[in-house]
Design a protein around this motif. Structure first.
Motif, mmCIF file in Angstrom:
data_model
loop_
_atom_site.group_PDB
_atom_site.id
_atom_site.type_symbol
_atom_site.label_atom_id
_atom_site.label_comp_id
_atom_site.label_asym_id
_atom_site.label_seq_id
_atom_site.Cartn_x
_atom_site.Cartn_y
_atom_site.Cartn_z
ATOM 1 N N GLY A 10 -119.314 -45.139 -44.242
ATOM 2 C CA GLY A 10 -118.331 -45.629 -45.194
ATOM 3 C C GLY A 10 -117.401 -46.679 -44.641
ATOM 4 O O GLY A 10 -116.292 -46.840 -45.152
ATOM 5 N N ILE A 11 -117.831 -47.402 -43.614
ATOM 6 C CA ILE A 11 -116.999 -48.475 -43.067
ATOM 7 C C ILE A 11 -117.058 -49.692 -43.974
ATOM 8 O O ILE A 11 -116.030 -50.291 -44.310
ATOM 9 N N PHE A 12 -118.250 -50.074 -44.391
ATOM 10 C CA PHE A 12 -118.438 -51.257 -45.221
ATOM 11 C C PHE A 12 -118.511 -50.935 -46.705
ATOM 12 O O PHE A 12 -118.372 -51.832 -47.539
ATOM 13 N N ILE A 13 -118.780 -49.686 -47.058
ATOM 14 C CA ILE A 13 -118.921 -49.274 -48.448
ATOM 15 C C ILE A 13 -117.735 -48.380 -48.798
ATOM 16 O O ILE A 13 -117.582 -47.298 -48.240
ATOM 17 N N VAL A 14 -116.890 -48.840 -49.707
ATOM 18 C CA VAL A 14 -115.712 -48.052 -50.100
ATOM 19 C C VAL A 14 -115.672 -47.919 -51.623
ATOM 20 O O VAL A 14 -115.997 -48.865 -52.346
ATOM 21 N N PRO A 15 -115.256 -46.720 -52.080
ATOM 22 C CA PRO A 15 -115.061 -45.516 -51.268
ATOM 23 C C PRO A 15 -116.398 -44.936 -50.825
ATOM 24 O O PRO A 15 -117.449 -45.279 -51.367
ATOM 25 N N ILE A 16 -116.352 -44.016 -49.876
ATOM 26 C CA ILE A 16 -117.576 -43.478 -49.306
ATOM 27 C C ILE A 16 -118.379 -42.686 -50.316
ATOM 28 O O ILE A 16 -119.595 -42.527 -50.179
ATOM 29 N N THR A 46 -119.373 -43.592 -53.078
ATOM 30 C CA THR A 46 -120.350 -44.428 -53.769
ATOM 31 C C THR A 46 -121.697 -44.439 -53.062
ATOM 32 O O THR A 46 -122.685 -44.903 -53.629
ATOM 33 N N LEU A 47 -121.735 -43.929 -51.826
ATOM 34 C CA LEU A 47 -123.000 -43.829 -51.102
ATOM 35 C C LEU A 47 -123.836 -42.685 -51.661
ATOM 36 O O LEU A 47 -123.288 -41.686 -52.152
ATOM 37 N N PRO A 48 -125.159 -42.778 -51.604
ATOM 38 C CA PRO A 48 -126.000 -41.640 -51.993
ATOM 39 C C PRO A 48 -125.657 -40.407 -51.158
ATOM 40 O O PRO A 48 -125.337 -40.538 -49.965
ATOM 41 N N ALA A 89 -106.936 -39.307 -50.715
ATOM 42 C CA ALA A 89 -107.871 -38.282 -50.246
ATOM 43 C C ALA A 89 -108.920 -37.959 -51.295
ATOM 44 O O ALA A 89 -110.002 -37.466 -50.974
ATOM 45 N N ALA A 90 -108.611 -38.248 -52.560
ATOM 46 C CA ALA A 90 -109.585 -37.992 -53.631
ATOM 47 C C ALA A 90 -110.831 -38.843 -53.473
ATOM 48 O O ALA A 90 -111.892 -38.514 -54.033
ATOM 49 N N SER A 91 -110.738 -39.942 -52.687
ATOM 50 C CA SER A 91 -111.896 -40.814 -52.496
ATOM 51 C C SER A 91 -112.838 -40.301 -51.414
ATOM 52 O O SER A 91 -113.924 -40.862 -51.216
ATOM 53 N N GLU A 92 -112.430 -39.249 -50.692
ATOM 54 C CA GLU A 92 -113.282 -38.690 -49.643
ATOM 55 C C GLU A 92 -114.309 -37.743 -50.260
ATOM 56 O O GLU A 92 -114.130 -37.239 -51.372
ATOM 57 N N ALA A 93 -115.374 -37.516 -49.525
ATOM 58 C CA ALA A 93 -116.469 -36.692 -50.046
ATOM 59 C C ALA A 93 -115.997 -35.293 -50.427
ATOM 60 O O ALA A 93 -116.452 -34.720 -51.421
ATOM 61 N N ALA A 94 -115.088 -34.718 -49.647
ATOM 62 C CA ALA A 94 -114.587 -33.368 -49.928
ATOM 63 C C ALA A 94 -113.315 -33.378 -50.764
ATOM 64 O O ALA A 94 -112.778 -32.315 -51.089
ATOM 65 N N GLY A 95 -112.802 -34.552 -51.088
ATOM 66 C CA GLY A 95 -111.580 -34.644 -51.861
ATOM 67 C C GLY A 95 -110.339 -34.273 -51.084
ATOM 68 O O GLY A 95 -109.279 -34.005 -51.667
ATOM 69 N N ALA A 96 -110.435 -34.223 -49.760
ATOM 70 C CA ALA A 96 -109.314 -33.876 -48.893
ATOM 71 C C ALA A 96 -109.492 -34.575 -47.559
ATOM 72 O O ALA A 96 -110.589 -35.049 -47.221
#
Length: 280
Positions: free
Chosen positions: A201-207, A209-211, A240-247
């Motif tokens: 998730g360095i180049f793709i934000v938020p993470i 959006t990745l499969p 934090a809502a943009s993280e995979a775990a929402g935290a």
């Protein structure tokens, strides 16, 4: 080196301390690096150039949150800069030292092996600190990256930085045993790091959006958790809502990075070679 006079005919040379040898080797490493102007410019400019390019592309807020995607990129590029310096640059420099005979010569002089590694650690710390300062300055100047006023956030920055640098440096040292030559080192070391930057998730934000499968792969490695840790420092808690775990998952960040520090140390102890394959 000092001398101690015992009597009129006997003189004993005092051995330099391990600390002095470590400091001397650190000075050698720093001078060698900063004399190579091309390497200096490339090391410090690469994350900045990527940040400016990607920040110009992703210049809107994500999910209507009001948080610019460029700020997520800035926090991620701090992690990428650390990885590039501590993993890629360190691995290739050790391969170069091994191939040109530097490691072999150092093993033949009365210098403890720890002095060589301390020299590399000091070099990595100095260059990484400079790189982080430059990236943060660009983020503040061009993308209004907020600097935290809460000391707790700076404490989080400190332990994420130290664990990240340690893990990447140990992995870079272990990775140096893989390439057979300096010419092979660049592609062998850069390819996995480039892939990790995308899946972390360095180049793709938020993470998110990745499969999901790529997110799971990225979660196995330290780069993803370093970027997440730095985002928790510079971005508001709503991000934090943009993280995979929402935290932010600070506990998991510390656990994963610490595990990679231990794993990297084990790999270094079991794989590091002072001689090249052609030397036997």
């Amino acid at each position: 080196m000092t001398t101690t006079v015992l009597d009129e005919t006997t003189t004993v040379l005092d051995e330099p301390s391990v600390l002095r040898l470590c400091l001397a080797r650190s000075g050698v490493e720093l001078r060698q690096f900063f004399r190579e102007r091309t390497a200096v410019v490339f090391t410090f400019a690469l994350p900045v150039v990527l940040l400016v390019l990607l920040g110009s592309i992703f210049n809107r807020s994500f999910d209507g949150s009001g948080i610019p995607a460029s700020q997520l990129l800035t926090a991620g590029m701090i992690a990428a800069g650390i990885g590039s310096t501590c993993f890629v640059n360190l691995a290739t420099s050790i391969v170069s030292d091994r191939e040109d005979g530097t490691l072999k010569r150092l093993r033949g002089v009365p210098m403890p092996p720890i002095a060589y590694f301390i020299g590399k650690i000091v070099l990595v710390l100095v260059t990484t600190v400079v790189e982080v300062v430059i990236v943060v300055a660009v983020g503040v100047a061009f993308y209004d990256l907020p600097l935290p006023s809460d000391p707790a956030r700076w404490l989080t920055f400190a332990w994420v930085f130290l664990l990240g640098v340690t893990a990447c440096a140990l992995l870079g040292t272990a990775m140096s045993s893989v390439p057979r030559s300096v010419r092979a080192a660049a592609p062998i070391v850069n390819l996995p790091f480039l892939v990790l930057q995308f899946v972390s998730g360095i180049f793709i934000v938020p993470i998110t959006t990745l499969p999901p499968v790529l997110q799971q792969i990225g979660a196995l490695f330290p780069l993803k958790w370093m970027a997440q840790g730095f985002r928790s420092v510079f971005l508001p808690d709503s991000a934090a809502a943009s993280e995979a775990a929402g935290a932010w998952e600070h506990g998991r960040i510390a656990l994963v990075l610490a595990a990679w520090c231990i794993g990297g140390l084990i790999l270094c102890l079991t794989t590091f070679r002072w001689k090249g394959r052609k030397d036997g």
